[in-house]
Write a protein that holds these residues in place. Structure first.
Motif, PDB file in Angstrom:
ATOM      1  N   THR A 219      91.831  71.035  -7.087  1.00 14.96           N
ATOM      2  CA  THR A 219      90.814  70.202  -6.460  1.00 14.96           C
ATOM      3  C   THR A 219      90.613  70.612  -5.004  1.00 14.96           C
ATOM      4  OG1 THR A 219      91.391  68.321  -7.861  1.00 14.96           O
ATOM      5  CG2 THR A 219      90.156  67.842  -5.854  1.00 14.96           C
ATOM      6  N   PRO A 220      89.377  70.956  -4.591  1.00 17.19           N
ATOM      7  CA  PRO A 220      89.141  71.339  -3.197  1.00 17.19           C
ATOM      8  C   PRO A 220      88.840  70.125  -2.313  1.00 17.19           C
ATOM      9  CG  PRO A 220      87.577  72.406  -4.730  1.00 17.19           C
ATOM     10  CD  PRO A 220      88.202  71.239  -5.424  1.00 17.19           C
ATOM     11  N   LEU A 221      89.265  70.212  -1.070  1.00 14.86           N
ATOM     12  CA  LEU A 221      88.868  69.284  -0.018  1.00 14.86           C
ATOM     13  C   LEU A 221      88.349  70.140   1.131  1.00 14.86           C
ATOM     14  CD1 LEU A 221      88.788  66.560   1.547  1.00 14.86           C
ATOM     15  CD2 LEU A 221      91.189  66.952   2.139  1.00 14.86           C
ATOM     16  N   ILE A 222      87.088  69.965   1.497  1.00 19.63           N
ATOM     17  CA  ILE A 222      86.470  70.783   2.536  1.00 19.63           C
ATOM     18  C   ILE A 222      86.652  70.104   3.894  1.00 19.63           C
ATOM     19  CG2 ILE A 222      84.324  71.830   3.374  1.00 19.63           C
ATOM     20  CD1 ILE A 222      83.338  71.732   0.426  1.00 19.63           C
ATOM     21  N   CYS A 223      87.224  70.830   4.840  1.00 18.26           N
ATOM     22  CA  CYS A 223      87.397  70.325   6.205  1.00 18.26           C
ATOM     23  C   CYS A 223      86.647  71.262   7.152  1.00 18.26           C
ATOM     24  CB  CYS A 223      88.878  70.272   6.578  1.00 18.26           C
ATOM     25  SG  CYS A 223      89.177  69.770   8.291  1.00 18.26           S
ATOM     26  N   ILE A 224      85.638  70.729   7.836  1.00 18.37           N
ATOM     27  CA  ILE A 224      84.870  71.521   8.804  1.00 18.37           C
ATOM     28  C   ILE A 224      85.356  71.141  10.197  1.00 18.37           C
ATOM     29  CG2 ILE A 224      82.586  72.143   9.667  1.00 18.37           C
ATOM     30  CD1 ILE A 224      81.438  71.316   6.968  1.00 18.37           C
ATOM     31  N   SER A 225      85.978  72.111  10.863  1.00 19.96           N
ATOM     32  CA  SER A 225      86.578  71.869  12.174  1.00 19.96           C
ATOM     33  C   SER A 225      85.660  72.335  13.312  1.00 19.96           C
ATOM     34  CB  SER A 225      87.930  72.592  12.265  1.00 19.96           C
ATOM     35  OG  SER A 225      87.740  73.998  12.180  1.00 19.96           O
ATOM     36  N   LYS A 226      86.045  71.998  14.528  1.00 21.52           N
ATOM     37  CA  LYS A 226      85.357  72.445  15.755  1.00 21.52           C
ATOM     38  C   LYS A 226      83.895  72.016  15.812  1.00 21.52           C
ATOM     39  CE  LYS A 226      88.295  76.601  15.964  1.00 21.52           C
ATOM     40  NZ  LYS A 226      88.322  78.071  16.182  1.00 21.52           N
ATOM     41  N   MET A 227      83.599  70.837  15.279  1.00 21.99           N
ATOM     42  CA  MET A 227      82.224  70.347  15.307  1.00 21.99           C
ATOM     43  C   MET A 227      81.713  70.189  16.742  1.00 21.99           C
ATOM     44  SD  MET A 227      80.811  70.002  12.313  1.00 21.99           S
ATOM     45  CE  MET A 227      79.468  68.870  12.686  1.00 21.99           C
ATOM     46  N   ASP A 228      82.604  69.960  17.675  1.00 19.08           N
ATOM     47  CA  ASP A 228      82.191  69.757  19.067  1.00 19.08           C
ATOM     48  C   ASP A 228      81.639  71.030  19.712  1.00 19.08           C
ATOM     49  OD1 ASP A 228      84.931  70.809  20.780  1.00 19.08           O
ATOM     50  OD2 ASP A 228      85.201  70.196  18.708  1.00 19.08           O
ATOM     51  N   LEU A 229      81.862  72.194  19.078  1.00 19.21           N
ATOM     52  CA  LEU A 229      81.353  73.446  19.645  1.00 19.21           C
ATOM     53  C   LEU A 229      79.881  73.685  19.304  1.00 19.21           C
ATOM     54  CD1 LEU A 229      84.331  75.909  19.006  1.00 19.21           C
ATOM     55  CD2 LEU A 229      83.872  74.484  21.004  1.00 19.21           C
ATOM     56  N   LEU A 230      79.339  72.899  18.381  1.00 24.23           N
ATOM     57  CA  LEU A 230      77.936  73.074  17.978  1.00 24.23           C
ATOM     58  C   LEU A 230      76.999  72.434  18.986  1.00 24.23           C
ATOM     59  CD1 LEU A 230      77.730  72.358  14.126  1.00 24.23           C
ATOM     60  CD2 LEU A 230      77.448  74.551  15.274  1.00 24.23           C
ATOM     61  N   GLU A 231      75.911  73.146  19.308  1.00 25.25           N
ATOM     62  CA  GLU A 231      74.872  72.557  20.146  1.00 25.25           C
ATOM     63  C   GLU A 231      73.965  71.657  19.305  1.00 25.25           C
ATOM     64  OE1 GLU A 231      72.755  75.511  22.308  1.00 25.25           O
ATOM     65  OE2 GLU A 231      74.534  76.259  23.368  1.00 25.25           O
ATOM     66  N   GLU A 232      73.723  72.072  18.041  1.00 21.72           N
ATOM     67  CA  GLU A 232      72.922  71.268  17.126  1.00 21.72           C
ATOM     68  C   GLU A 232      73.672  71.125  15.810  1.00 21.72           C
ATOM     69  OE1 GLU A 232      69.006  72.814  16.658  1.00 21.72           O
ATOM     70  OE2 GLU A 232      68.567  72.812  18.800  1.00 21.72           O
ATOM     71  N   GLU A 233      73.856  69.900  15.354  1.00 24.73           N
ATOM     72  CA  GLU A 233      74.651  69.629  14.162  1.00 24.73           C
ATOM     73  C   GLU A 233      73.828  69.521  12.888  1.00 24.73           C
ATOM     74  OE1 GLU A 233      76.815  66.073  14.773  1.00 24.73           O
ATOM     75  OE2 GLU A 233      78.191  66.933  16.251  1.00 24.73           O
ATOM     76  N   GLU A 234      72.502  69.422  13.016  1.00 28.04           N
ATOM     77  CA  GLU A 234      71.661  69.056  11.884  1.00 28.04           C
ATOM     78  C   GLU A 234      71.864  69.945  10.665  1.00 28.04           C
ATOM     79  OE1 GLU A 234      66.921  68.335  10.803  1.00 28.04           O
ATOM     80  OE2 GLU A 234      67.542  68.720  12.872  1.00 28.04           O
ATOM     81  N   LYS A 235      71.844  71.263  10.850  1.00 28.68           N
ATOM     82  CA  LYS A 235      71.965  72.178   9.716  1.00 28.68           C
ATOM     83  C   LYS A 235      73.305  72.023   9.021  1.00 28.68           C
ATOM     84  CE  LYS A 235      70.300  75.371   7.054  1.00 28.68           C
ATOM     85  NZ  LYS A 235      69.166  75.075   6.165  1.00 28.68           N
ATOM     86  N   LEU A 236      74.360  71.912   9.788  1.00 26.55           N
ATOM     87  CA  LEU A 236      75.688  71.797   9.189  1.00 26.55           C
ATOM     88  C   LEU A 236      75.854  70.459   8.471  1.00 26.55           C
ATOM     89  CD1 LEU A 236      78.081  73.565   8.844  1.00 26.55           C
ATOM     90  CD2 LEU A 236      79.062  72.690  10.947  1.00 26.55           C
ATOM     91  N   LEU A 237      75.239  69.422   9.007  1.00 27.06           N
ATOM     92  CA  LEU A 237      75.274  68.124   8.337  1.00 27.06           C
ATOM     93  C   LEU A 237      74.550  68.190   6.996  1.00 27.06           C
ATOM     94  CD1 LEU A 237      74.662  65.686  11.340  1.00 27.06           C
ATOM     95  CD2 LEU A 237      76.813  66.094  10.123  1.00 27.06           C
ATOM     96  N   GLU A 238      73.492  68.994   6.921  1.00 28.53           N
ATOM     97  CA  GLU A 238      72.775  69.191   5.657  1.00 28.53           C
ATOM     98  C   GLU A 238      73.681  69.869   4.635  1.00 28.53           C
ATOM     99  OE1 GLU A 238      69.165  71.348   6.214  1.00 28.53           O
ATOM    100  OE2 GLU A 238      68.274  69.841   7.528  1.00 28.53           O
ATOM    101  N   PHE A 239      74.413  70.897   5.082  1.00 30.61           N
ATOM    102  CA  PHE A 239      75.350  71.577   4.184  1.00 30.61           C
ATOM    103  C   PHE A 239      76.399  70.584   3.673  1.00 30.61           C
ATOM    104  CE2 PHE A 239      74.475  75.731   6.612  1.00 30.61           C
ATOM    105  CZ  PHE A 239      73.572  76.164   5.645  1.00 30.61           C
ATOM    106  N   ALA A 240      76.976  69.797   4.589  1.00 26.52           N
ATOM    107  CA  ALA A 240      78.009  68.829   4.215  1.00 26.52           C
ATOM    108  C   ALA A 240      77.459  67.824   3.209  1.00 26.52           C
ATOM    109  CB  ALA A 240      78.527  68.112   5.460  1.00 26.52           C
TER     110      ALA A 240
END
Length: 292
Positions: A107-128
């Motif tokens: 069973t996978p659990l996806i952890c996306i780290s270093k979110m604070d380094l992004l200038e824009e989060e929108e695209k990554l939030l779409e992936f999540a």
């Protein structure tokens, strides 16, 4: 003879944890070399020992699964750590990990780290959002708010988990937050190579929140050595769901007409990048050289 779990392998020694919490340093018997069996971290074994300092592994009990890189067995869950930046988030690499993990029934659990380094989060939030929609758990964390990492703790209880991902994404940093007394060594990204420096040299299981977690060396390459081309589609959960409506049984979702998966891609129900990754993985397996 007593049984236990191998929690560490280093320099030819296997450290076996018993139900009583005693760790015994053991060597493998010659029969393993003869039968080409290599004990792995995570194995349940039968061992013989006169004291805690020295013993011998006599038998390896049947495994429910095993990974080659990292060499570990009997895994319930894989925590796939991917950074938002440094190194840059890659859906292709994430999907490659997911296919390999799914193929082992882990069973996978996806952890996306270093979110604070992004200038824009929108695209990554779409992936999540998409990965959550197809059934995966996704946790997003920031280096500025390490307490967020503790959201992972409930997922660890009563499971054996492996932490995997590229070097430099924050695997050891994650473990340091979950269990500070470990004080694991971490390194920054190599500016010359653009990738992380390896900081973990061996596989070791550590007890965290009534479960076991393995820190592992980073991955530099991932190959589908044990997968056949027709097995890849089973590792994409949204394909499995739609395939019930394909016209042809055993549809590969590539050349067949009236394919429900391709139709879902055209309608936007299945992400185009996921289908493109599926197609490239199948072609990669077909093109690999046969092993003799």
């Amino acid at each position: 003879m007593p049984e236990g779990k191998i929690v560490k392998a280093l320099s030819g020694f296997y450290y076996v944890l018993t139900a009583d919490g005693v760790v015994t340093q053991c060597r493998g018997r010659g029969v393993f070399r003869k039968n080409k069996i290599t004990p792995l971290v995570g194995d349940m074994v039968v061992f013989q020992a006169e004291n805690e300092q020295e013993g011998y592994i006599m038998d390896v009990l049947p495994r429910k699964n095993e990974l080659v890189r990292p060499p570990i067995s009997n895994i319930d869950q894989a925590i796939l750590v991917f950074s938002a930046m440094e190194p840059e988030f890659s859906t292709s690499l994430l999907d490659r990990f997911l296919v390999l993990i799914e193929s082992k029934y882990v069973t996978p659990l996806i952890c996306i780290s270093k979110m604070d380094l992004l200038e824009e989060e929108e695209k990554l939030l779409e992936f999540a959002s998409y990965y959550r929609k197809i059934g995966y758990e996704v946790v997003m964390t920031s280096t500025k708010e390490p307490e967020q990492l503790k959201e992972i703790l409930p997922f660890l209880r009563d499971k054996t988990s492996v932490i995997a991902g590229q070097s430099g994404v924050g695997k050891s940093s994650l473990l340091n937050v979950l269990r500070p007394e470990l004080d694991l060594k971490t390194n920054n990204i190599s500016t010359h190579l653009g990738r992380g420096k390896h900081t973990t040299r061996h596989v070791e299981l550590m007890e965290i929140n009534q479960g076991f977690v393995a820190d592992t060396p980073g991955f530099s390459s991932l190959e589908f050595l044990e997968l056949e081309a027709d097995e890849v589609k089973e590792c994409f959960p949204e394909f499995v769901e739609k395939s019930e409506h394909c016209k042809f049984r055993g549809c590969t979702h590539i050349k067949e007409p009236k394919c429900a998966v391709k139709d879902a891609v055209e309608k936007g129900d299945i992400a185009t990048y996921r289908y493109e990754h599926y197609f490239s993985f199948v072609e990669e397996i077909k093109d690999r050289k046969p092993r003799y």
